[in-house]
Every structure is written in C-alpha cells, then in structure tokens.
Design an enzyme around this catalytic site. Structure first.
Site, PDB file in Angstrom:
ATOM      1  N   ASP A 220       9.123  43.544 -15.065  1.00  0.00           N
ATOM      2  CA  ASP A 220       8.964  43.153 -16.463  1.00  0.00           C
ATOM      3  C   ASP A 220       8.385  44.286 -17.316  1.00  0.00           C
ATOM      4  OD1 ASP A 220       9.933  40.514 -16.057  1.00  0.00           O
ATOM      5  OD2 ASP A 220       7.988  39.907 -15.287  1.00  0.00           O
TER       6      ASP A 220
ATOM      7  N   GLU B 158       8.191  32.551 -16.993  1.00  0.00           N
ATOM      8  CA  GLU B 158       6.746  32.715 -16.842  1.00  0.00           C
ATOM      9  C   GLU B 158       6.002  32.186 -18.067  1.00  0.00           C
ATOM     10  OE1 GLU B 158       6.304  36.697 -14.029  1.00  0.00           O
ATOM     11  OE2 GLU B 158       6.394  36.923 -16.197  1.00  0.00           O
TER      12      GLU B 158
END
Length: 264
Positions: free
Chosen positions: A35, A145
């Site tokens: 990420d 997330e």
C-alpha cells in the site's frame, strides 16, 4: 479494471487537490508493504515533491530491506522524490518507561495499546515533516481496510490529509503496483501492519485473506447475512462482520452531542 486509466485518474486527482490547496508536495510513510509503495509511486507521478519517510520501531530486517529497496528505485526513477529515515525505536522505548507499569496478564489490552502507539508515533512524525515543508500527508489505506474491517489505527495510520487508494480493494492495489513497477519483493510479500516487531501477517491477525475479505465485503453490500452461507464462507463472513461492527467508531464520523436549542 482499466489499470492505466485508474492510475492517471488518481495522479490527476492528487495533483489537482494539491494545486487547489497551494501545496507543493506529499509526505508518505514507507513500510515495505504494497500500500505505501503504491501510494508513494502514485504521488511521485504527479511531478510534485514527495518525501518518503521510513520510521522503524523494532522492525524485522525484511521490512526494512523492502522499504529501502522501494525508496532507492523510486528516487532513481523520479527526481522529485527524496527520503528521510527516523528510527523511532528509542522514542517508543522512552515513551513506555514514562507510563505506569502494567502486567500483560491483568491488562489484556496492553500489547494492542502499545502496537497502536507505534502507529501514532509515526503519524506525529509524518505531520512534523508535513508542517516543516508545507506538504500533505498521503494515506496508504485501501478500501477493505479503511471501510470494510477497519484494520488500521485510529489517529495513527488513519490520521492523514487525503487517501488516494481508499476506493481500491487490495487486489486492485496489487494490480496498480504491478503497473507502477513496484519491486517484486514487495508484490509477493505477505501483507503486515508492522506494529508487532515480528513477522505476523494481517491474515494471522484477522483470520482471513484479503481476497476472502473482499468477497465478504461484496456480499455484505448485497445485503447478505451469515445465515446465507456455510462452511468456510460462513466463517469468513462472520469474521468480516465482527471486525466491521467492532470498528464502526473508526469508519463513521465522531459522534457529537447536539444540544437542543431550548437549552442554549
């Protein structure tokens, strides 16, 4: 997904936002994970200044190596990228000594509280550099997330100015990472939040893979319930809903106690 067009869209969005805010660049915390590598690569493509900040706190060597590999290749490809390393290990240890003594046996939340403290120390560090240079802190959270299981630290890695990949599922982040030329070592590494000083993965903590969580998130959006499934699917859906319900406080606006006009 039209990967190249998505990349162009995010890069233009970042550049437009920064220009409208009269900001000259971005700060990104680099962990050695997919990420942060993807986010920093997108920021680099804007042509604006990008400061990559490495902030180890008892990090496993593999995390450090991947982070440094990514930063090195990004600086080689983009002249607008710079980096700084701030080892927060001693800061973290000093913080712990300032706290009242607590035994893990009688305080089951101690380990998690200290893990979240690491994320909050890093957030403070990112904002120090953002303030120093007049940059924006770019978030590295993805959709599953941030809005699915809430797998991040409130006011830690959740404390950012803008979120360029928060509308992308983890699988879509991987697709962008490949197109952006993120190092192979990062693309194949198991996802981890890096908050524990060991190599435990996100899957170890959550009990399900990101592919499974994405599936559950789609099912939840369709209005499905746990009774619609059985076996592993039922287990995964139950895990997803458990995290989703428990972490609503991260995903929803802070509750405000509104005072009735007649009481003012």
């Amino acid at each position: 997904m039209q990967t190249e067009k998505v990349i162009d869209h995010i890069v233009n969005w970042l550049k437009t936002y920064a220009t409208n805010a009269n900001i000259q660049g971005f700060v990104v915390g680099i962990s050695g994970g997919i990420d942060s590598a993807t986010t920093s690569s997108l920021c680099a493509k804007t042509g604006l200044r990008v400061l990559c900040v490495e902030m180890p706190i008892h990090q496993p060597e593999s995390h450090v190596t991947r982070a440094q590999e990514h930063i090195a290749q990004l600086k080689k490809r983009f002249a607008n990228v710079s980096d700084v390393r701030v080892d927060l290990t001693q800061t973290f240890e000093t913080f712990k000594t300032a706290l009242p003594a607590a035994e893990t046996e009688t305080n089951p939340g101690l380990e998690l509280s200290l893990a979240n403290t690491r994320a909050r120390l890093r957030m403070s560090t990112l904002y120090y550099f953002a303030g120093l240079h007049g940059y924006l802190v770019a978030g590295t959270g993805n959709k599953v997330e941030d809005f699915g299981v809430g797998f991040y630290t409130k006011y830690g890695d959740g404390g950012v100015d803008l979120s360029p990949i928060a509308d992308l599922m983890k699988s879509e982040v991987y697709a962008l990472a490949k197109e952006l030329g993120v190092p192979e070592s990062i693309q194949v590494a198991k996802p981890t939040d890096g908050l524990w000083g060991d190599d435990r993965s996100d899957e170890d903590q959550i009990g399900a893979t990101y592919d499974e969580l994405e599936w559950a998130m789609y099912q939840d959006e369709k209005g499905k319930t746990v009774d619609d499934f059985e076996g592993r699917e039922q287990k995964v859906f139950s895990i997803y809903k458990g995290f989703n319900n428990a972490n609503k406080h991260k995903m929803e606006p802070i509750p405000v106690c509104e005072i009735p006009n007649e009481l003012k």
